[in-house]
Design an enzyme around this catalytic site. Structure first.
Site, PDB file in Angstrom:
ATOM      1  N   ALA A  42       8.169  -0.906   5.789  1.00 35.44           N
ATOM      2  CA  ALA A  42       7.881  -2.151   6.496  1.00 35.44           C
ATOM      3  C   ALA A  42       8.993  -2.491   7.469  1.00 35.44           C
ATOM      4  O   ALA A  42       8.744  -2.925   8.606  1.00 35.44           O
ATOM      5  CB  ALA A  42       7.691  -3.290   5.487  1.00 35.44           C
ATOM      6  N   ARG A  43      10.229  -2.286   7.061  1.00 36.72           N
ATOM      7  CA  ARG A  43      11.369  -2.604   7.927  1.00 36.72           C
ATOM      8  C   ARG A  43      11.435  -1.675   9.141  1.00 36.72           C
ATOM      9  O   ARG A  43      11.827  -2.102  10.232  1.00 36.72           O
ATOM     10  CB  ARG A  43      12.665  -2.536   7.131  1.00 36.72           C
ATOM     11  N   ARG A  44      11.048  -0.413   8.962  1.00 37.62           N
ATOM     12  CA  ARG A  44      11.092   0.530  10.090  1.00 37.62           C
ATOM     13  C   ARG A  44       9.992   0.270  11.104  1.00 37.62           C
ATOM     14  O   ARG A  44      10.140   0.578  12.288  1.00 37.62           O
ATOM     15  CB  ARG A  44      10.982   1.969   9.576  1.00 37.62           C
ATOM     16  N   SER A  77       4.568  -9.614  -0.729  1.00 36.78           N
ATOM     17  CA  SER A  77       5.402  -8.778  -1.587  1.00 36.78           C
ATOM     18  C   SER A  77       5.031  -9.046  -3.037  1.00 36.78           C
ATOM     19  O   SER A  77       4.205  -9.910  -3.334  1.00 36.78           O
ATOM     20  CB  SER A  77       6.883  -9.078  -1.349  1.00 36.78           C
ATOM     21  N   ARG A  78       5.647  -8.302  -3.966  1.00 39.97           N
ATOM     22  CA  ARG A  78       5.321  -8.473  -5.377  1.00 39.97           C
ATOM     23  C   ARG A  78       5.908  -9.753  -5.956  1.00 39.97           C
ATOM     24  O   ARG A  78       5.455 -10.239  -6.984  1.00 39.97           O
ATOM     25  CB  ARG A  78       5.806  -7.267  -6.181  1.00 39.97           C
ATOM     26  N   HIS A 133      -2.272   2.174  -2.375  1.00 40.16           N
ATOM     27  CA  HIS A 133      -3.049   1.991  -1.148  1.00 40.16           C
ATOM     28  C   HIS A 133      -4.515   1.642  -1.406  1.00 40.16           C
ATOM     29  O   HIS A 133      -5.071   0.728  -0.777  1.00 40.16           O
ATOM     30  CB  HIS A 133      -2.986   3.261  -0.290  1.00 40.16           C
ATOM     31  N   LYS A 155       0.088   6.410   5.516  1.00 35.01           N
ATOM     32  CA  LYS A 155      -0.413   7.698   5.049  1.00 35.01           C
ATOM     33  C   LYS A 155       0.227   8.063   3.708  1.00 35.01           C
ATOM     34  O   LYS A 155       1.337   7.599   3.425  1.00 35.01           O
ATOM     35  CB  LYS A 155      -0.167   8.780   6.116  1.00 35.01           C
ATOM     36  N   ASP A 163       3.904  12.791   0.437  1.00 31.88           N
ATOM     37  CA  ASP A 163       4.818  12.168   1.386  1.00 31.88           C
ATOM     38  C   ASP A 163       4.976  12.973   2.668  1.00 31.88           C
ATOM     39  O   ASP A 163       5.077  12.402   3.754  1.00 31.88           O
ATOM     40  CB  ASP A 163       6.195  11.973   0.737  1.00 31.88           C
TER      41      ASP A 163
END
Length: 332
Positions: free
Chosen positions: A17-19, A37-38, A80, A98, A179
């Protein structure tokens, strides 16, 4: 949607999320209005840090927010399907990191939901939207390298055992294939299509977290893709496409190449080499976010360059790779 602007909510406050958040903000007609967020503490802290109006710890409440048009899911792979299916049922457009889901069956279910709810759905395969990748496709379609017959790609780096759980916890989609393999297989599918056969060697733990694998995709016309991924050793993050009249080699990193080398010609003449550089917008996610926004505003329910059917085909190939790894492990 208000004034032809897509109002986005971000799900997840971790590294992905930050990227990506800064790149989404660079897209015209995109506005980030909420984050989920959790925990309430994490959501509120992230919202305050990034100047986002609302923070949620309850995903169902986020989906009920009528000021949210679209949801970008930036959480571990294993979450997801749950988030995407609930968002689609709530009538929200969905862009999901993804791989879209852990199985092809789950992706098919999401596609059916998007059709039923008449909303947009796309996997966030930013590699395919990179200018270098689009240019490579144009070169191939123009016949610059003849008929594509070979793809080679690799991605890998040693992830510490105490590194992010998404690499090491099976339920979160841990392992190299989910990944990194999703990129290499997507590249092969992009230039060669769906393979007719898959052959795999590698190592997968008893908990089904794969550590490394090399896999060959074979095609009836003689084409081949040789792909490698790992979370235990380094693999140069590169890719290339070879054809009957030349080749295209992508610069690093494979998932966001900023250059390519076109090599053409046949011996005994020396090869003709053309190096092409590309400007990167933001961190490289801007073209993908822009494409998603444009498709949503146009009323499209998927993007023609990366339809859900392409995502499903890649997941089907990934399932073949995993099945072979498990079979080899269980036979030993």
């Amino acid at each position: 949607m208000a004034d032809s602007t897509v109002r986005w909510a971000i799900v997840g406050t971790g590294g992905i999320a930050r990227r990506t958040l800064g790149d989404l903000r660079l897209v015209p007609r995109a506005e980030i209005v909420a984050v989920c967020s959790r925990s309430e503490e994490s959501a509120d802290a992230f919202a305050a840090e990034w100047g986002i109006e609302r923070g949620y710890a309850d995903f169902t409440a986020l989906c009920a927010d009528m000021t949210v048009d679209a949801i970008y899911i930036a959480t571990p792979h294993g979450t997801h399907f749950r988030y995407a299916s609930e968002a689609l049922r709530a009538g929200k457009h969905v862009l999901c990191e993804k791989p879209l889901t852990m199985t092809a069956a789950e992706a098919r279910e999401l596609k059916s939901l998007s059709v039923e709810q008449d909303v947009f759905l796309m996997e966030a395969m930013w590699m395919k939207f990179a200018p270098s990748m689009r240019r490579a496709l144009e070169l191939v379609e123009s016949g610059a390298i003849g008929t594509p017959m070979f793809v080679q790609a690799g991605l890998g780096y040693p992830v510490p055992g105490d590194g992010p759980e998404r690499f090491w916890v099976a339920e979160l989609g841990g392992g190299a294939l989910f990944d990194m393999g999703v990129y290499t297989i997507a590249l092969a599918h992009l230039f060669l299509g769906v393979p007719d056969a898959v052959s795999t060697i590698g190592e997968i733990r008893p908990d089904d977290v794969d550590l490394h694998e090399s896999y060959t995709l074979s095609y009836m016309n003689g084409a081949t893709a040789q792909l490698t991924t790992s979370i235990t050793y380094a693999i140069p993050p590169r890719g290339s496409v070879g054809g009957t009249a030349g080749s295209i080699a992508f610069g690093e990193m494979l998932f966001a190449p900023r250059s390519l080398r076109l090599m053409t010609g046949t011996p005994p003449q020396p090869p003709r080499i053309e190096d092409i550089e590309f400007e990167q917008e933001g961190a490289g996610y801007v073209p993908m976010f822009r494409a998603a926004c444009e498709a949503i505003l146009a009323g499209d329910r998927e993007h023609p360059f990366h339809p859900v059917s392409a995502t499903i085909e890649v997941l089907e190939t990934m399932e073949l790779v995993r099945a072979q790894l498990i079979a080899q492990r269980d036979a030993s």
